[in-house]
Design an enzyme around this catalytic site. Structure first.
Site, PDB file in Angstrom:
ATOM      1  N   HIS A   1     -27.562  12.425 -59.573  1.00  0.00           N
ATOM      2  CA  HIS A   1     -26.757  12.343 -58.354  1.00  0.00           C
ATOM      3  C   HIS A   1     -25.256  12.294 -58.625  1.00  0.00           C
ATOM      4  O   HIS A   1     -24.464  12.804 -57.835  1.00  0.00           O
ATOM      5  CB  HIS A   1     -27.179  11.124 -57.531  1.00  0.00           C
ATOM      6  CG  HIS A   1     -28.537  11.268 -56.926  1.00  0.00           C
ATOM      7  ND1 HIS A   1     -28.788  12.121 -55.876  1.00  0.00           N
ATOM      8  CD2 HIS A   1     -29.730  10.690 -57.232  1.00  0.00           C
ATOM      9  CE1 HIS A   1     -30.063  12.063 -55.540  1.00  0.00           C
ATOM     10  NE2 HIS A   1     -30.655  11.198 -56.358  1.00  0.00           N
TER      11      HIS A   1
ATOM     12  N   GLU B   1     -25.772  19.047 -48.311  1.00  0.00           N
ATOM     13  CA  GLU B   1     -25.092  20.106 -49.051  1.00  0.00           C
ATOM     14  C   GLU B   1     -24.626  21.229 -48.118  1.00  0.00           C
ATOM     15  O   GLU B   1     -24.346  22.349 -48.553  1.00  0.00           O
ATOM     16  CB  GLU B   1     -26.025  20.690 -50.116  1.00  0.00           C
ATOM     17  CG  GLU B   1     -27.231  21.457 -49.594  1.00  0.00           C
ATOM     18  CD  GLU B   1     -28.440  20.560 -49.332  1.00  0.00           C
ATOM     19  OE1 GLU B   1     -29.556  21.096 -49.304  1.00  0.00           O
ATOM     20  OE2 GLU B   1     -28.257  19.339 -49.162  1.00  0.00           O
TER      21      GLU B   1
ATOM     22  N   ASP C   1     -22.821  14.808 -56.924  1.00  0.00           N
ATOM     23  CA  ASP C   1     -21.655  14.460 -56.095  1.00  0.00           C
ATOM     24  C   ASP C   1     -20.418  15.211 -56.563  1.00  0.00           C
ATOM     25  O   ASP C   1     -19.618  15.694 -55.739  1.00  0.00           O
ATOM     26  CB  ASP C   1     -21.395  12.951 -56.154  1.00  0.00           C
ATOM     27  CG  ASP C   1     -22.428  12.143 -55.373  1.00  0.00           C
ATOM     28  OD1 ASP C   1     -23.196  12.770 -54.619  1.00  0.00           O
ATOM     29  OD2 ASP C   1     -22.454  10.914 -55.525  1.00  0.00           O
TER      30      ASP C   1
END
Length: 369
Positions: A250, A281, A254
């Site tokens: 993650h 997204e 990010d």
């Protein structure tokens, strides 16, 4: 002029000056105080009349206003930011008594040597200073000097200058309160702007969020309707982002979102361009005052900008690098269209175009109109 007549004349002068100060606008305060000390200096036959203001802790004082009778020297420029240690006896007198009266400078006590030297430098023979107090706080003082000859200051001199000191103190306090109010107001406005920006900003990517998009699309539809110009809505999706997140983690996911957002934001630099994170997204772009070819060019520029990032995506079945798919809808709003219904239709049309782009292999963009 007898004493009684002179007193009536002075009271009338004070009344006029007080009215002038009370009715003055904050921007006129400085000019009004100048008028007051000039009037009182001339009326009392002093050679100089002035105002000094203390800092909040009475550690230093500054000559802020000065009136000088013709033929005498001004000293305001050399009397700035005077420290307590420079004139300790005088500071002590003002702090403790709010009054300093010297009929003859030559009779000052030994502990006032620094003050005597300063008075001699300014050719002062007699001086009277009355503290300006507002809300139990010493703000500074009003003073009068005699240069040509010594003067035995009388109770009437003390009374008159005290009235002037009170007038100016109240005016300065009002000015300070006004300045503090303006400062507080500006700080609140700044805080509100920052809060508004935070409310409208996506915390991860730094671009606008869904809420900001909802406001912007409404405004742009209304603008396009007034000017009868086309408006394009693009929905942008990062291809196979879940496999990317699962594989790289993650934190890297990010970072990829931030990089993609930055790259697309750099491509949409006109004042009429707008980019927001729509969720997950998915991104959305609004392009005003455009046409079909310009919108297609914008779609291609966005595709290439993300491709040029060359963010490795080993789990992608589309390309070795992270890519996006885009669906767009171009429309010229009219005045008779319902804004909410039009927004829903534009989103639906753009979403359909995005679905086609994904169905045809992703890493591409289609435009409906």
């Amino acid at each position: 002029m007898d004493v009684k007549t002179k007193q009536v004349s002075f009271d009338q002068l004070i009344s006029e000056l007080s009215t002038r100060l009370i009715n003055s606008e904050p921007t006129e305060t400085y000019e009004c105080i100048e008028e007051v000390i000039a009037a009182i200096g001339d009326y009392t036959e002093a050679d100089r009349c002035y105002v000094f203001e203390f800092d909040d802790h009475i550690k230093h004082m500054t000559n802020t206003h000065e009136w000088v009778r013709d033929g005498h020297q001004a000293h305001i420029d050399s009397l700035q930011a005077i420290e307590t240690d420079d004139l300790p006896w005088f500071f002590k007198e003002m702090k403790e008594n709010h009054v300093c009266i010297v009929n003859d400078v030559q009779t000052l006590p030994p502990e006032a040597n620094a003050e005597k030297a300063e008075f001699d430098r300014e050719d002062i023979k007699s001086v009277i200073c009355i503290g300006m107090v507002a809300n139990h706080k010493l703000l500074g003082f009003v003073g009068c000097d005699m240069v040509q000859k010594k003067r035995q200051w009388q109770p009437t001199d003390l009374r008159r200058l005290s009235l002037v000191a009170d007038m100016i103190a109240n005016t300065l306090e009002r000015q300070r309160t006004y300045a503090e109010l303006i400062h507080t107001q500006r700080e609140l406005e700044k805080a509100n702007r920052m809060l508004q920006a935070q409310v409208a900003q996506d915390g991860l990517t730094g671009i606008a969020n869904r809420r900001a998009f909802d406001e912007r699309i409404t405004n742009e539809i209304q603008r396009a309707s007034r000017h009868k110009t086309p408006l394009a809505l693009l929905i942008i999706d990062i291809d196979q982002f879940k496999p990317y997140n699962d594989h790289y983690g993650h934190l890297q996911g990010d970072q990829a979102l931030k990089s993609v957002a930055d790259a697309m934001f750099d491509q949409l630099q006109r004042n009429t361009d707008f980019l927001a994170r729509y969720g997950g997204e998915e991104f959305v772009a609004v392009i005003s005052a455009t046409d079909e070819q310009k919108t297609k060019d914008s779609i291609q520029q966005l595709l290439e900008a993300v491709q040029n990032l060359k963010i490795e995506h080993e789990q992608s079945q589309v390309a070795p690098y992270l890519s996006i798919s885009i669906g767009g809808y171009l429309h010229t709003p009219t005045a008779d269209e319902n804004t909410e219904a039009l927004i829903s239709r534009m989103i639906s049309k753009a979403d359909s175009a995005l679905y086609r782009a994904k169905s045809d292999g992703r890493n591409r963009g289609y435009l409906d109109n």
